[in-house]
Design a protein around this motif. Structure first.
Motif, PDB file in Angstrom:
ATOM      1  N   GLU A  31       0.849  -1.242   0.064  1.00  0.00           N
ATOM      2  CA  GLU A  31      -0.229   0.068  -0.196  1.00  0.00           C
ATOM      3  C   GLU A  31       0.767   1.354  -0.073  1.00  0.00           C
ATOM      4  OE1 GLU A  31      -3.048   0.161   3.153  1.00  0.00           O
ATOM      5  OE2 GLU A  31      -3.871  -1.936   2.454  1.00  0.00           O
ATOM      6  N   SER A  32       2.080   1.104   0.660  1.00  0.00           N
ATOM      7  CA  SER A  32       2.699   2.369   0.922  1.00  0.00           C
ATOM      8  C   SER A  32       3.469   2.699  -0.476  1.00  0.00           C
ATOM      9  CB  SER A  32       3.840   2.387   1.798  1.00  0.00           C
ATOM     10  OG  SER A  32       4.772   3.231   1.838  1.00  0.00           O
ATOM     11  N   ASN A  33       3.937   1.644  -1.246  1.00  0.00           N
ATOM     12  CA  ASN A  33       4.611   1.719  -2.447  1.00  0.00           C
ATOM     13  C   ASN A  33       3.636   2.373  -3.533  1.00  0.00           C
ATOM     14  OD1 ASN A  33       6.906   0.563  -1.794  1.00  0.00           O
ATOM     15  ND2 ASN A  33       6.401  -1.376  -2.485  1.00  0.00           N
ATOM     16  N   ALA A  34       2.227   2.157  -3.415  1.00  0.00           N
ATOM     17  CA  ALA A  34       1.519   2.750  -4.252  1.00  0.00           C
ATOM     18  C   ALA A  34       1.169   4.211  -4.007  1.00  0.00           C
ATOM     19  CB  ALA A  34       0.029   1.921  -4.191  1.00  0.00           C
ATOM     20  N   GLU A  35       1.507   4.590  -2.826  1.00  0.00           N
ATOM     21  CA  GLU A  35       1.374   6.154  -2.429  1.00  0.00           C
ATOM     22  C   GLU A  35       2.714   6.789  -2.849  1.00  0.00           C
ATOM     23  OE1 GLU A  35      -1.438   7.693  -2.059  1.00  0.00           O
ATOM     24  OE2 GLU A  35      -2.369   5.591  -2.278  1.00  0.00           O
ATOM     25  N   VAL A  36       3.796   6.014  -2.496  1.00  0.00           N
ATOM     26  CA  VAL A  36       5.140   6.834  -2.708  1.00  0.00           C
ATOM     27  C   VAL A  36       5.523   7.011  -4.017  1.00  0.00           C
ATOM     28  CG1 VAL A  36       7.618   6.297  -2.567  1.00  0.00           C
ATOM     29  CG2 VAL A  36       6.156   5.798  -0.406  1.00  0.00           C
ATOM     30  N   LYS A  38       3.795   8.120  -6.367  1.00  0.00           N
ATOM     31  CA  LYS A  38       3.031   9.400  -6.724  1.00  0.00           C
ATOM     32  C   LYS A  38       3.671  10.556  -6.289  1.00  0.00           C
ATOM     33  CE  LYS A  38      -1.519   6.824  -6.408  1.00  0.00           C
ATOM     34  NZ  LYS A  38      -2.726   6.867  -5.478  1.00  0.00           N
ATOM     35  N   LEU A  39       4.571  10.307  -5.483  1.00  0.00           N
ATOM     36  CA  LEU A  39       5.246  11.478  -4.792  1.00  0.00           C
ATOM     37  C   LEU A  39       6.278  12.139  -5.944  1.00  0.00           C
ATOM     38  CD1 LEU A  39       6.123  10.106  -1.337  1.00  0.00           C
ATOM     39  CD2 LEU A  39       4.349  11.607  -1.850  1.00  0.00           C
ATOM     40  N   ARG A  44      11.368  10.665  -3.216  1.00  0.00           N
ATOM     41  CA  ARG A  44      11.809   9.379  -3.129  1.00  0.00           C
ATOM     42  C   ARG A  44      13.069   9.205  -3.893  1.00  0.00           C
ATOM     43  NH1 ARG A  44       9.738   8.178  -8.492  1.00  0.00           N
ATOM     44  NH2 ARG A  44       8.279   9.664  -9.132  1.00  0.00           N
TER      45      ARG A  44
END
Length: 224
Positions: A31-36, A38-39, A44
């Motif tokens: 889940e975190s990867n899916a958000e990161v 997008k940063l 990142r």
């Protein structure tokens, strides 16, 4: 101290739960990867791949990660083979500029069976090659000093194994022309084997003071 032990206990529980359902625990950061991803790239820019030492780092000093655009992808208890298995999901998919690979101590501690130096070295090389193939600059880290492993006191030759693996990684990095992050030399005690007492609470994992030393070493290696 109590807070640090609690954090490590939670991380270890997460590792054991994930192990039962997913050997490499790829789901840990899904889940975190899916958000990161997008940063903005600046947030990142560098991914730190590792085990509990990396896992506990952003907990101990989250500001360091935020200020430098670092993303922590450590999982407590993991060996190099597990990191290799999740490398595509937890590093390549995030499209960072650089990746810092810190592993090996849990292999030596026999967290996933008997230690095989050649296999551990091959797993690290495989991660380096995957990074290069995806235009990510790899950095290989030394294993931190550890005289004994509290969870496996049967390992009595850990320092010798750490020394041999570090020498091999240093030579490989030199020959490959990639960065080698030497945490061992500035953090080893006078006996040449142990992690300095002021940098650790259990002989393996760093305290905040220990992480502060690692931060200086890492930033210098990255040229920041």
């Amino acid at each position: 101290m109590k807070h640090t032990l609690l954090v490590l206990s939670v991380m270890l529980f997460s590792y054991l739960f994930g192990f039962a359902n997913d050997w490499a625990n790829k789901s840990r950061y899904a889940e975190s990867n899916a958000e990161v991803v997008k940063l903005d790239k600046s947030r990142r820019d560098v991914v730190l791949m590792g085990n509990s030492i990396t896992d506990g780092w952003p907990v101990a000093d989250s500001t360091f990660f935020v200020d430098h655009g670092f993303v922590g992808r450590g999982i407590s208890g993991q060996v190099s083979a597990q990191m290799r298995e999740r490398f595509a999901d937890d590093v390549i998919a995030l499209k960072p500029t650089k990746v810092v690979i810190l592993c090996g101590t849990n292999d030596i501690a026999e967290n996933d069976g008997p230690y095989d130096e050649d296999a551990t070295f091959a797993n690290i090389v495989a991660m380096v090659e995957m990074a290069i193939d995806n235009d990510i600059v790899p950095y290989v880290c030394s294993v931190l000093p550890a005289r004994r492993y509290p969870w496996n006191m049967n390992i009595t030759d850990g320092p010798q194994k750490i020394d041999r693996l570090n020498s091999r990684l240093r030579q490989y990095a030199t020959e490959k022309g990639i960065g080698y992050v030497d945490y061992f030399t500035p953090m080893v005690a006078d006996d040449g084997e142990s992690l300095r007492e002021d940098y650790t609470f259990d002989g393996v994992h760093p305290t905040l003071e220990g992480y502060k030393v690692m931060e200086e070493i890492l930033l210098e290696a990255l040229g920041e």
